[in-house]
Write an enzyme that holds these catalytic residues in place. Structure first.
Site, PDB file in Angstrom:
ATOM      1  N   SER A 145       0.963  -1.165  -0.056  1.00 58.21           N
ATOM      2  CA  SER A 145       0.067   0.041   0.025  1.00 58.21           C
ATOM      3  C   SER A 145       1.004   1.129  -0.059  1.00 58.21           C
ATOM      4  O   SER A 145       2.078   1.197   0.251  1.00 58.21           O
ATOM      5  CB  SER A 145      -0.958  -0.012   1.289  1.00 58.21           C
ATOM      6  OG  SER A 145      -1.286   1.267   1.372  1.00 58.21           O
ATOM      7  N   TYR A 158      -1.883  -0.753  10.814  1.00 57.91           N
ATOM      8  CA  TYR A 158      -1.761  -1.078   9.194  1.00 57.91           C
ATOM      9  C   TYR A 158      -0.339  -0.804   8.534  1.00 57.91           C
ATOM     10  O   TYR A 158       0.255  -1.395   7.905  1.00 57.91           O
ATOM     11  CB  TYR A 158      -2.877  -0.553   8.700  1.00 57.91           C
ATOM     12  CG  TYR A 158      -2.957  -0.783   7.294  1.00 57.91           C
ATOM     13  CD1 TYR A 158      -3.544  -1.994   6.720  1.00 57.91           C
ATOM     14  CD2 TYR A 158      -2.809   0.267   6.083  1.00 57.91           C
ATOM     15  CE1 TYR A 158      -3.566  -2.152   5.374  1.00 57.91           C
ATOM     16  CE2 TYR A 158      -3.146  -0.073   4.763  1.00 57.91           C
ATOM     17  CZ  TYR A 158      -3.536  -1.362   4.441  1.00 57.91           C
ATOM     18  OH  TYR A 158      -3.572  -1.663   3.102  1.00 57.91           O
TER      19      TYR A 158
HETATM   20  N1  LIG Z   1      -8.728  -0.909  -1.086  1.00 58.55           N
HETATM   21  C1  LIG Z   1      -7.407   0.098  -0.887  1.00 58.55           C
HETATM   22  O1  LIG Z   1      -7.865   1.269  -0.900  1.00 58.55           O
HETATM   23  C2  LIG Z   1      -6.440  -0.630  -0.710  1.00 58.55           C
HETATM   24  C3  LIG Z   1      -5.377   0.311  -0.835  1.00 58.55           C
HETATM   25  C4  LIG Z   1      -3.833  -0.013  -0.536  1.00 58.55           C
HETATM   26  C5  LIG Z   1      -3.614  -1.381  -0.613  1.00 58.55           C
HETATM   27  N2  LIG Z   1      -4.743  -2.249  -0.268  1.00 58.55           N
HETATM   28  C6  LIG Z   1      -4.434  -3.691   0.053  1.00 58.55           C
HETATM   29  O2  LIG Z   1      -5.019  -4.440  -0.882  1.00 58.55           O
HETATM   30  C7  LIG Z   1      -5.411  -5.951  -0.366  1.00 58.55           C
HETATM   31  C8  LIG Z   1      -6.679  -6.126  -0.903  1.00 58.55           C
HETATM   32  O3  LIG Z   1      -7.579  -5.557  -0.433  1.00 58.55           O
HETATM   33  P1  LIG Z   1      -9.270  -4.969  -1.062  1.00 58.55           P
HETATM   34  O4  LIG Z   1      -8.986  -3.335  -1.013  1.00 58.55           O
HETATM   35  O5  LIG Z   1      -9.422  -5.616  -2.220  1.00 58.55           O
HETATM   36  O6  LIG Z   1     -10.150  -4.972   0.247  1.00 58.55           O
HETATM   37  P2  LIG Z   1     -11.218  -5.937   0.376  1.00 58.55           P
HETATM   38  O7  LIG Z   1     -12.236  -6.034  -0.648  1.00 58.55           O
HETATM   39  O8  LIG Z   1     -11.730  -5.971   1.850  1.00 58.55           O
HETATM   40  O9  LIG Z   1     -10.548  -7.606   0.326  1.00 58.55           O
HETATM   41  C9  LIG Z   1      -9.749  -8.052   1.208  1.00 58.55           C
HETATM   42  C10 LIG Z   1      -9.776  -9.772   1.274  1.00 58.55           C
HETATM   43  O10 LIG Z   1      -8.801 -10.204   2.104  1.00 58.55           O
HETATM   44  C11 LIG Z   1      -9.519 -11.252   2.567  1.00 58.55           C
HETATM   45  N3  LIG Z   1      -9.007 -11.486   4.151  1.00 58.55           N
HETATM   46  C12 LIG Z   1      -9.002 -10.598   5.140  1.00 58.55           C
HETATM   47  N4  LIG Z   1      -8.494 -11.094   6.396  1.00 58.55           N
HETATM   48  C13 LIG Z   1      -8.274 -12.563   5.734  1.00 58.55           C
HETATM   49  C14 LIG Z   1      -7.671 -13.581   6.595  1.00 58.55           C
HETATM   50  N5  LIG Z   1      -7.447 -13.663   7.822  1.00 58.55           N
HETATM   51  N6  LIG Z   1      -7.563 -14.729   6.089  1.00 58.55           N
HETATM   52  C15 LIG Z   1      -7.850 -14.831   4.509  1.00 58.55           C
HETATM   53  N7  LIG Z   1      -8.374 -13.813   3.988  1.00 58.55           N
HETATM   54  C16 LIG Z   1      -8.502 -12.696   4.544  1.00 58.55           C
HETATM   55  C17 LIG Z   1     -11.008 -11.076   2.691  1.00 58.55           C
HETATM   56  O11 LIG Z   1     -11.522 -12.167   2.873  1.00 58.55           O
HETATM   57  P3  LIG Z   1     -13.026 -12.138   3.759  1.00 58.55           P
HETATM   58  O12 LIG Z   1     -13.994 -11.845   2.639  1.00 58.55           O
HETATM   59  O13 LIG Z   1     -13.069 -13.658   4.071  1.00 58.55           O
HETATM   60  O14 LIG Z   1     -12.885 -11.318   4.929  1.00 58.55           O
HETATM   61  C18 LIG Z   1     -11.133 -10.379   1.311  1.00 58.55           C
HETATM   62  O15 LIG Z   1     -11.313 -11.390   0.623  1.00 58.55           O
HETATM   63  C19 LIG Z   1      -5.014  -5.819   0.989  1.00 58.55           C
HETATM   64  O16 LIG Z   1      -3.883  -6.395   1.266  1.00 58.55           O
HETATM   65  C20 LIG Z   1      -5.108  -4.223   1.352  1.00 58.55           C
HETATM   66  O17 LIG Z   1      -4.419  -3.908   2.384  1.00 58.55           O
HETATM   67  C21 LIG Z   1      -6.092  -1.726  -0.608  1.00 58.55           C
END
Ligand SMILES: NC(=O)c1ccc[n+]([C@@H]2O[C@H](COP(=O)([O-])OP(=O)(O)OC[C@H]3O[C@@H](n4cnc5c(N)ncnc54)[C@H](OP(=O)(O)O)[C@@H]3O)[C@@H](O)[C@H]2O)c1
Length: 289
Positions: A145, A158
Site C-alpha cells: 500500500s 496497518y
Molecule cells: N482498497 C484500497 O484502497 C487498498 C489500498 C492499498 C492497499 N490495499 C490492499 O489490497 C489488498 C486487498 O484489499 P481490498 O481493497 O481488495 O479489500 P477487500 O475488498 O476488503 O478484500 C480483502 C480480502 O482479504 C481477505 N482477508 C482478510 N482477512 C483474511 C484472513 N484472515 N484470511 C484470509 N483472507 C482474509 C478478505 O476475505 P473475507 O471476505 O473472508 O473477509 C477479502 O477477500 C489488501 O492487502 C489491502 O491491504 C487496498
C-alpha cells in the site's frame, strides 16, 4: 482470450471481494488457471463467482485459506502438489485488512492479529510455495500500500504491517533474482473496495468515551467515511496485477493511484523535517478539523 499470452497457473489470496475478486475474473478471462484462496473454500467460491465456476470449471480451483493459520498455509502447498503436480507460476499475496486507531486504543491482540494476517500470512505462504515458484522461475506479487511507504496518524498498525511487507519482499527480490524468480510489490492509494467498509477494523478503545483520543477518533472515522467518494476504480489495480503476471520483466515497486503518486513524489521533494511538518498540517486539516 489473448492467444499470444502463455497460460499460467496462479494462486491468489483474498478472492472473495475487492482487488482479489476482480483480478480472479480477469485472469480467468485471459486463459490462466487460478487457485482462488478464500475463507470458506468451494462453497464460497461458487457464491462469489457463480458464472466463472460454470464457465471455467477446469481452470478455477478453490482453496480454503485463512491467512493467520499455519495449517491453512501448508494446505495450499499440499493442494498444489496433489492437484497440479507442484506447478505454480505466480503467487499473488492479496488478502489483508486495515486496523486503525492510536497505539493506546489498540489491544496487543489486535496488533498481533494485524501482523498475523497482513505480514506473517503472506510471508509464510510465500515460503511454503517457493520450491514450486523456483522450479517454474515464477514470480511473487504482493499487495502492499502507499501506507507501506509513508506513515499516517491512526494508521500505525496497518502502516507497520505493510512497512514490514515492503522490507521482507524487497529483500526477497534480491535473494530470488539469481534463481530467476521475480518479486514485485504493488502500492495502491485509496480504491473503492470493501477495504474501508467491511474490512476496516477500529482499535478497541476508539469508541470508548473515556479514551483520551475519543473526540479525535470520532472525527477520524467520520472524515475517513466522507473521503470514500474520492477513491479510485479498483479495476485499474486488477488490470495492473494481471499485467504484472503476464509481462516479461516486472519492477520491484508499482505505485498506482493519483493520491499514492502525489504523496510519494511530494515526500521526496522536501527535506525530512519539512515533510513531517507538512504531513502533520495536512492530516490535521483532513481528519481533525
Ligand atoms: N482498497 C484500497 O484502497 C487498498 C489500498 C492499498 C492497499 N490495499 C490492499 O489490497 C489488498 C486487498 O484489499 P481490498 O481493497 O481488495 O479489500 P477487500 O475488498 O476488503 O478484500 C480483502 C480480502 O482479504 C481477505 N482477508 C482478510 N482477512 C483474511 C484472513 N484472515 N484470511 C484470509 N483472507 C482474509 C478478505 O476475505 P473475507 O471476505 O473472508 O473477509 C477479502 O477477500 C489488501 O492487502 C489491502 O491491504 C487496498
Amino acid at each position: 482470450m489473448n492467444l499470444t499470452v502463455a497460460s499460467k497457473t496462479i494462486l491468489i489470496t483474498g478472492t472473495s471481494s475487492g482487488f482479489g475478486k476482480l483480478t480472479t475474473s480477469l485472469l480467468l478471462s485471459r486463459g490462466h488457471t487460478v487457485i482462488a484462496g478464500l475463507r470458506g473454500g468451494a462453497k464460497r467460491l461458487r457464491e462469489t463467482f457463480p458464472e466463472e465456476t460454470e464457465k471455467y470449471s477446469s481452470r478455477l480451483i478453490a482453496l480454503d485459506l485463512h491467512m493467520e493459520q499455519s495449517s491453512s498455509l501448508e494446505g495450499a502447498k499440499d493442494l498444489i502438489e496433489k492437484k497440479l503436480n507442484g506447478k505454480l507460476d505466480v503467487l499473488i499475496n492479496n488478502a489483508g485488512y486495515g486496523l486503525f486507531g492510536t497505539l493506546e486504543d489498540l489491544t496487543p491482540e489486535q496488533l498481533r492479529y494485524q501482523f498475523e494476517v497482513n505480514f506473517f500470512g503472506p510471508v509464510f505462504l510465500t515460503r511454503a510455495l517457493l520450491p514450486s515458484l523456483r522450479a517454474a522461475k515464477g514470480r511473487v506479487l504482493t499487495l502492499s500500500s502507499i501506507a507501506g511507504l509513508h506513515a499516517f496518524p491512526y494508521y500505525g498498525s496497518y502502516n507497520s504491517s505493510k512497512f514490514a511487507v515492503e522490507a521482507m519482499f524487497e529483500a526477497l527480490h534480491y535473494e530470488l533474482k539469481p534463481m530467476g524468480v521475480q518479486v514485485g510489490l504493488i502500492e495502491p492509494g485509496a480504491f473503492r473496495t470493501d477495504f474501508n467498509v467491511r474490512s476496516k477494523m477500529m482499535a478497541e478503545g476508539a469508541s470508548n468515551p473515556q479514551s483520551p483520543y475519543a473526540s479525535r477518533s470520532k472525527s477520524f472515522q467520520e472524515k475517513l467515511k466522507s473521503l470514500s467518494f474520492r477513491q479510485g476504480n479498483p479495476i485499474r489495480v486488477a488490470k495492473l496485477i494481471v499485467n504484472l503476471c503476464e509481462k516479461k520483466k516486472i519492477p520491484v515497486r508499482s505505485l498506482i493511484g493519483a493520491d499514492a503518486w502525489a504523496i510519494h513524489i511530494a515526500s521526496r521533494m522536501v527535506p525530512d523535517s519539512l515533510r513531517v511538518r507538512l504531513k502533520d498540517a495536512a492530516f490535521n486539516q483532513i481528519f481533525f478539523k
